[in-house]
Design a protein around this motif. Structure first.
Motif, PDB file in Angstrom:
ATOM      1  N   UNK A 221      43.809  32.232  40.437  1.00 42.53           N
ATOM      2  CA  UNK A 221      43.846  33.234  39.370  1.00 42.53           C
ATOM      3  C   UNK A 221      42.539  34.006  39.255  1.00 42.53           C
ATOM      4  N   UNK A 222      41.445  33.404  39.734  1.00 45.25           N
ATOM      5  CA  UNK A 222      40.174  34.138  39.643  1.00 45.25           C
ATOM      6  C   UNK A 222      40.123  35.249  40.682  1.00 45.25           C
ATOM      7  N   UNK A 223      40.861  35.058  41.779  1.00 42.65           N
ATOM      8  CA  UNK A 223      40.792  36.056  42.845  1.00 42.65           C
ATOM      9  C   UNK A 223      42.043  36.904  42.887  1.00 42.65           C
ATOM     10  N   UNK A 224      42.293  37.458  44.087  1.00 43.11           N
ATOM     11  CA  UNK A 224      43.449  38.332  44.255  1.00 43.11           C
ATOM     12  C   UNK A 224      44.660  37.503  44.651  1.00 43.11           C
ATOM     13  N   UNK A 225      45.815  37.900  44.173  1.00 41.68           N
ATOM     14  CA  UNK A 225      47.049  37.240  44.548  1.00 41.68           C
ATOM     15  C   UNK A 225      48.071  38.292  44.928  1.00 41.68           C
ATOM     16  N   UNK A 226      48.875  37.967  45.907  1.00 41.28           N
ATOM     17  CA  UNK A 226      49.961  38.881  46.256  1.00 41.28           C
ATOM     18  C   UNK A 226      51.178  38.045  46.616  1.00 41.28           C
ATOM     19  N   UNK A 227      51.753  37.430  45.595  1.00 41.64           N
ATOM     20  CA  UNK A 227      52.908  36.568  45.820  1.00 41.64           C
ATOM     21  C   UNK A 227      54.155  37.431  45.879  1.00 41.64           C
ATOM     22  N   UNK A 228      55.020  37.127  46.821  1.00 40.16           N
ATOM     23  CA  UNK A 228      56.313  37.811  46.804  1.00 40.16           C
ATOM     24  C   UNK A 228      57.400  36.752  46.785  1.00 40.16           C
ATOM     25  N   UNK A 229      58.189  36.794  45.735  1.00 38.67           N
ATOM     26  CA  UNK A 229      59.245  35.799  45.556  1.00 38.67           C
ATOM     27  C   UNK A 229      60.575  36.508  45.429  1.00 38.67           C
ATOM     28  N   UNK A 230      61.632  35.759  45.614  1.00 39.85           N
ATOM     29  CA  UNK A 230      62.938  36.348  45.332  1.00 39.85           C
ATOM     30  C   UNK A 230      63.791  35.292  44.637  1.00 39.85           C
TER      31      UNK A 230
END
Lengths: 692, 115
Positions: free
Chosen positions: A449-458
């Motif tokens: 959470x402190x950094x970048x996230x790019x989660x892709x869920x479906x």
């Protein structure tokens, strides 16, 4: 976005500090720069001598060296005012006050002339202001010329006649025939009495001074109080003509009080907290925008700093936000009101407690260390038990020299709200899609959470979205922030906010899409996920874009609610509106002018033909009545018709229907009358002709 | 054949003219007035045909003014005509008063409509 949130949190922090802490900062450099802005001479001098004195006195008190040089122009005005025979005592007083700072070269003879004039003015004075200006001027001359033999001839008599104006409640009247008493007048009177005492040839009767001191005590009974501990005087009767707010009233009293206590021998037992409260009142104003108010504030503070009764000491904190993570020390400053050094003293932390639980103290009776270099008192280290949060610290100032306890007032206890902030650790953050019936994990992602996230869920409507994280303070205990929100934002900008609940240490939220389909308006597609965790004491408050979830929701049934229209952007609501472009009907194509004029001519042709035809028919006016009465009616009839036609033309050109109809009704009656007369005449004539 | 036709026509016009000469001159004035009104209306219609009907209300008021006057004049002629037995009892002055009144009302409306 994250930056704006951080800014917002800082703003909230600042507001909450201002709101909670009643800390008064002593006069600082911001006052000095404000003074230079407020007192700006025009063409080398100020508008009046009074204003000049206020400016010079303010610069002197604040120790401003780069002050504008007005001495040459002003000294000319001063000597002119002093040597002029038409100068009133007030003019002389202002000139002498300016001279006391500028020290212009004035002839001794000039002073001699003024002294006799002022002595006469004192003996002939009846109102308080007469006494004030003439006695004040005499006192200033005595200081400036080192004339030791300048005395008032009948000091006790003058003292008595000024005292006669006082009221039983400690306030004064401006003159004997003015029944209204005023607090400002009390300050003026005290200053005048101080001048009388200092100008007296022999000692003034101690009992009379005692009576005046008693008056001062009574005056202090009418002092008023703010909730933050500031005391002030205010005029009971509001005088419309004079500017007398609490500031000018209080400063008048402070001037009178300090002047009187300087000359009076007896000790005055004024409560120290009221003197301190007055100082707090003047400091609590901040930086006034008006030069008169500014002068009153600074002048009063200067008198408070140098008075003989009790000098207030102000406890202030450079910052009320202390970071635990950066191991910052809590610092406390103790200064006089004008920001100069305090005598040797100790600052004690009596106790500190959390704002949520007032009864349990976290620190008790701790002495603050002194840093002689920075002239601050600081708390070495906070005990390990102290965690992030907002606390009330209670300080007490103890003077080393017990003799000085009478000279300085420090107030009993000072309560200050302190924010202890820290870096909150976020751990075990993960997001997962679960199958509904069994709860089995289909996909799971770890989050930083402190950094970048790019989660892709479906996910589909039979599944669940699960998010969890843990928050721990620098001291290792669980942290519960003010705000923890999860936001889902559809492509069509429809947003849904969910509150993230906590169970013990863990924060988690499970979104069961089956129950949410209606709330999500059956909108399938990409949803951006945004997590907000924020608190005033959390240094790393975050607003993080986690990624997106592709939702596959069933088709909307007929009666499903429609997504609400998007809220108007609050910034655009007050911004300029879209420009309205007016569409006018395009003007019709007009024929060329020549053609129209040709047809205008053609229109005349049948008329000409009509006239020619009439001539050829041999039309004549032989039937026109010859006798005078019918002829008149005949002419009037034709004039009437012409008038009606003219009215129609006017109606076409400019009149409205109502005016036309009104006029037409009159014309019509007239026309009917004359028409009836002429036509019946013609009819009778023709029937006569027939029968004859 | 054609010759006889033109002759017939000539004879017809001849008889018409001779019959018309006998008409009272007051009726002739009215006839002239009707012709004047009708021709004015025709010129306006031609103008409209040439340039278009843009200020349509102006055109209408112009034409209707002429036609209306012409109709009223015809009515006047009917009432004034002495041969016309139907209006034998009506004095021509009364008919003229009606004509004037009707014209004034007509033109009030026309002026209102002219724009």
């Amino acid at each position: 976005m994250a930056r704006s949130l951080a800014g917002f949190l800082v703003l909230i922090l600042a507001i909450s500090i201002c709101d909670a802490a009643s800390i008064f900062q002593p006069i600082s450099d911001s006052h000095r720069s404000a003074a230079l802005d407020l007192f700006k001479p025009v063409d080398g001098s100020f508008a009046s001598l009074e204003e000049t004195y206020e400016a010079l006195r303010t610069f002197e008190i604040l120790g401003i060296n780069k002050k504008p040089d007005v001495s040459t122009a002003t000294c000319g005005t001063v000597s002119k005012a002093l040597s002029s025979s038409s100068s009133t005592p007030k003019d002389l007083f202002d000139a002498l006050r300016v001279n006391s700072i500028l020290k212009c070269k004035i002839n001794a003879e000039v002073f001699e002339g003024i002294i006799s004039k002022l002595q006469a003015a004192v003996s002939g004075a009846s109102s308080l202001h007469d006494f004030y200006y003439s006695i004040g001027s005499l006192g200033l001359i005595k200081d400036q010329t080192s004339k030791a033999d300048l005395h008032l001839s009948d000091a006790e008599g003058i003292f008595r006649s000024i005292k006669a104006l006082s009221q039983s409640d400690g306030r004064w009247r401006y003159s004997s025939n003015n029944p209204e008493s005023s607090t400002i007048a009390a300050g003026v009177a005290l200053e005048t009495l101080a001048g009388v005492v200092s100008l007296a040839s022999s000692e003034v009767d101690q009992s009379m001074i005692g009576i005046v001191q008693n008056d001062i005590m009574k005056l202090f009974d009418s002092i008023e109080k703010y909730d933050d501990g500031a005391f002030y005087f205010d005029e009971k009767v509001v005088n419309v003509h004079e500017h007398s707010g609490p500031l000018s009233t209080s400063s008048s009293v402070v001037r009178g009080l300090t002047a009187f206590t300087t000359v009076a021998t007896g000790s005055l037992n004024l409560p120290g907290d009221k003197i301190l409260g007055l100082a707090k009142f003047f400091l609590g104003i901040g930086i006034p925008g008006d030069s008169k108010d500014f002068f009153n504030q600074i002048d009063s503070l200067a008198f408070l700093e140098s008075n003989r009764v009790s000098i207030p000491l102000i406890l202030s904190l450079p910052s009320t936000v202390v970071s635990l993570t950066k191991k910052e020390n809590l610092m406390v400053k103790v200064n006089t009101v004008l920001g100069s050094k305090a005598p040797p003293l100790t600052v004690k932390l009596v106790r500190a407690y959390s704002t949520s639980s007032k009864d349990t103290s976290i620190i008790e009776n701790k002495e603050l260390s002194f840093d002689p270099e920075r002239v601050v008192y600081f708390l070495d280290a906070l005990p390990d038990s102290v965690d992030v949060g907002s606390y009330i610290f209670v300080f007490k100032v103890v003077l080393h020299d017990s003799e000085r306890k009478d000279v300085y007032v420090t107030g009993t206890l000072t309560h200050v709200q302190i924010f202890l902030t820290g870096h909150v650790k976020i751990g075990n953050a993960e997001i997962a899609v679960l199958d509904n019936d069994l709860g089995t994990i289909e996909t799971q992602r770890k989050l930083d959470l402190a950094g970048e996230n790019a989660v892709s869920l479906s996910a589909n409507h039979l599944q669940k979205l699960h998010l969890s994280f843990q928050l721990t303070t620098p001291r290792g205990s669980a942290f519960k922030p003010h705000q923890a929100f999860l936001k889902l934002r559809h492509e069509t900008k429809v947003e849904h906010v969910f509150l993230v609940g906590n169970s013990g240490k863990k924060f988690e939220i499970t979104l069961d899409f089956l129950g949410l389909v209606e709330k999500l308006f059956y909108l399938s597609g990409k949803y951006d996920i945004q997590l907000t965790v924020g608190d005033a004491v959390m240094e790393n408050s975050l607003l993080s874009e986690i990624g997106y979830v592709e939702l596959d929701l069933p088709e909307a049934p007929e009666k499903a609610p429609r997504p609400p229209p998007q809220a108007v952007d609050p910034y655009s609501r007050y911004g300029p509106k879209a420009e309205i472009s007016h569409i006018f009907r395009a003007p019709e194509k007009r024929p060329p002018k020549e053609l129209s004029f040709t047809f205008l001519g053609l229109i005349l042709l049948p008329f000409i033909g009509f006239l020619i035809g009439l001539l050829r028919l041999g039309v004549n006016l032989k039937n026109f009545p010859t006798s005078s009465v019918p002829a008149t009616f005949a002419i009037l009839f034709h004039v009437g018709i012409a008038a009606v036609l003219l009215l129609y033309v006017l109606f076409w050109l400019k009149l409205d229907l109502f005016t036309t109809l009104k006029t037409l009704s009159f014309l019509g009656v007239f026309l009917m009358f004359v028409g009836h007369r002429i036509l019946s005449h013609l009819a009778s004539a023709s029937s006569k002709l027939k029968s004859g | 054949m054609a010759r006889s036709t033109s002759k017939d026509a000539q004879a017809l016009f001849q008889s018409l003219r001779s019959a018309y000469v006998a008409t009272p001159s007051s009726l002739k004035i009215i006839d002239l007035y009707v012709c004047f009104a009708v021709f004015t209306a025709i010129i306006q219609v031609v103008y409209m045909a040439v340039v278009g009907s843009f200020p349509f209300n102006s055109f209408l008021s112009g034409v209707l003014s002429c036609v209306g006057t012409a109709v009223l004049a015809v009515c006047l002629r009917i009432q004034v005509n002495k041969e016309n037995k139907e209006f034998k009892d009506l004095p021509p002055e009364r008919a003229f008063a009606d004509f004037v009144l009707c014209n004034l009302v007509l033109h009030l409306v026309i002026m209102n409509f002219l724009g």
